[in-house]
Enzyme design. Sequence first.
Site, PDB file in Angstrom:
ATOM      1  N   ARG A   1     -17.146  -9.642 -17.817  1.00 23.54           N
ATOM      2  CA  ARG A   1     -17.081 -11.074 -18.150  1.00 23.54           C
ATOM      3  C   ARG A   1     -18.407 -11.749 -17.786  1.00 23.54           C
ATOM      4  NH1 ARG A   1     -12.659 -14.582 -15.027  1.00 23.54           N
ATOM      5  NH2 ARG A   1     -13.764 -13.637 -13.275  1.00 23.54           N
TER       6      ARG A   1
ATOM      7  N   LYS B   1     -13.757  -4.151   1.939  1.00 25.12           N
ATOM      8  CA  LYS B   1     -14.608  -2.963   1.746  1.00 25.12           C
ATOM      9  C   LYS B   1     -16.082  -3.232   2.065  1.00 25.12           C
ATOM     10  CE  LYS B   1     -11.765  -0.449  -1.592  1.00 25.12           C
ATOM     11  NZ  LYS B   1     -11.749   0.198  -2.904  1.00 25.12           N
TER      12      LYS B   1
ATOM     13  N   GLY C   1      -4.384   4.889 -12.826  1.00 28.01           N
ATOM     14  CA  GLY C   1      -5.118   5.268 -11.623  1.00 28.01           C
ATOM     15  C   GLY C   1      -4.334   5.803 -10.438  1.00 28.01           C
TER      16      GLY C   1
ATOM     17  N   SER D   1       0.815  -1.224   0.000  1.00 28.40           N
ATOM     18  CA  SER D   1       0.000   0.000   0.000  1.00 28.40           C
ATOM     19  C   SER D   1       0.847   1.271   0.000  1.00 28.40           C
ATOM     20  CB  SER D   1      -0.909   0.007   1.239  1.00 28.40           C
ATOM     21  OG  SER D   1      -1.605   1.234   1.301  1.00 28.40           O
ATOM     22  N   LYS D   2       0.441   2.226  -0.849  1.00 25.10           N
ATOM     23  CA  LYS D   2       1.128   3.515  -0.908  1.00 25.10           C
ATOM     24  C   LYS D   2       0.460   4.519   0.039  1.00 25.10           C
ATOM     25  CE  LYS D   2       2.403   2.970  -5.786  1.00 25.10           C
ATOM     26  NZ  LYS D   2       3.453   2.019  -5.476  1.00 25.10           N
TER      27      LYS D   2
ATOM     28  N   ASP E   1     -13.867   6.661  -3.426  1.00 21.59           N
ATOM     29  CA  ASP E   1     -13.304   6.252  -4.723  1.00 21.59           C
ATOM     30  C   ASP E   1     -13.867   7.088  -5.877  1.00 21.59           C
ATOM     31  OD1 ASP E   1     -11.556   4.341  -3.821  1.00 21.59           O
ATOM     32  OD2 ASP E   1     -12.936   2.660  -4.108  1.00 21.59           O
TER      33      ASP E   1
ATOM     34  N   TYR F   1      -2.939   0.838 -11.367  1.00 24.38           N
ATOM     35  CA  TYR F   1      -1.867   1.830 -11.484  1.00 24.38           C
ATOM     36  C   TYR F   1      -0.496   1.190 -11.329  1.00 24.38           C
ATOM     37  CZ  TYR F   1      -2.802   1.495  -6.491  1.00 24.38           C
ATOM     38  OH  TYR F   1      -3.041   1.007  -5.232  1.00 24.38           O
TER      39      TYR F   1
ATOM     40  N   THR G   1      -9.093  -1.377   2.405  1.00 25.64           N
ATOM     41  CA  THR G   1      -8.883  -1.850   1.034  1.00 25.64           C
ATOM     42  C   THR G   1      -9.186  -3.340   0.965  1.00 25.64           C
ATOM     43  OG1 THR G   1      -7.361  -1.787  -0.831  1.00 25.64           O
ATOM     44  CG2 THR G   1      -6.371  -2.157   1.330  1.00 25.64           C
TER      45      THR G   1
ATOM     46  N   GLY H   1     -16.302  -4.216  -7.264  1.00 28.11           N
ATOM     47  CA  GLY H   1     -16.490  -3.221  -6.212  1.00 28.11           C
ATOM     48  C   GLY H   1     -16.111  -1.814  -6.649  1.00 28.11           C
ATOM     49  N   ALA H   2     -15.054  -1.684  -7.449  1.00 22.85           N
ATOM     50  CA  ALA H   2     -14.619  -0.347  -7.862  1.00 22.85           C
ATOM     51  C   ALA H   2     -15.686   0.306  -8.739  1.00 22.85           C
ATOM     52  CB  ALA H   2     -13.288  -0.427  -8.612  1.00 22.85           C
TER      53      ALA H   2
END
Length: 284
Positions: free
Chosen positions: A162, A76, A253, A25-26, A113, A231, A72, A140-141
């Site tokens: 899909r 979530k 992203g 994680s950043k 988000d 990303y 994350t 989820g995103a």
Amino acid sequence: MSATDSPSMPSPDRYGVVGHPIAHSKSPFIHAQFAAATGQNMIYERYDVKPEEFAQQLREFFERGGCGLNVTLPHKEAAARFADRLTTRARLAGAVNTLRRCSDGIIEGDNTDGAGLLADLQRLETPLAGASVLILGAGGATRGILAPLLAQRPASVFIANRSAERAQQLAHDFAAEAGDGCMLRAGSFEQIPAGPTDLVLHATSLGLEGKVPPVPATVFGPATLAYDLGYGITDTPFTRWAREQGSGRVAQGLGMLIEQAAEAFWIWRGVRPDTTSVRHELQA
Ligand code: NDP
């Protein structure tokens, strides 16, 4: 003596990010930069928590005075169940990426988000009003970004996935947000309408395997922005491929990640951090 031990300095407020795994994680870097730039007395740590320990660990974090958490994968949805109260956008998303302990002790769940994506699209000077949008993926995103995106009044949104029925379920769930002004449709990748699209959002997890979804090249044109929610430091498999197919612009992203963090920071601290310098540092 460290700054946190100083009698003249109150203990820092505690925040963090919870996920499993979480080492990549950043967020700790991003929030440390925000805190330093805005002079906030806070710490932000990463917590690797297994799904079966999630509720207990979070209860303990907040009981010990923790102020807020980012959430994350894969937690979530569990965070949405854990929160005492949800904001409207978190309720619509069915997922929470930001938890905040309110002054009355209530734990509020939010989802930043969508706001993060919109802020990054604004930076990229990509208006959504009247635009045609293709979303690849229905996880989820996508659920998290749909309501804020539809609120910008695009002319059309097609969700391709899909599992077509998962995309169709999303189109059904968000029909009210689309209203009469936006044509909201869904289907399989094979059912994507031919022809250039203003904005193609890639929101599958295929990039982790170095792959791209089976999208017809006709959706990319000179005026298209192909945006990968995934990303990296440079191109992702999707942005590279979209450029090769003729997409006029591509973006990945990292900007969304930083902007959704800035929105969480604002929720917690009431301060809007500057995101430009953090983006430059992460890209460097
Ligand atoms: P989910 O696990 O909820 O959804 C995964 C999606 O990928 C589903 O649509 C799924 O389709 C699809 N998928 C998975 N494997 C395949 C495959 N082999 N072929 C075709 N489609 C596949 O993930 P999220 O929605 O949470 O995340 C999606 C992406 O968005 C990730 O890359 C994540 O990192 C990124 N993200 C970025 C953020 C940022 O701030 N930049 C914020 C949030 C997410 P199916 O339904 O058929 O299984």
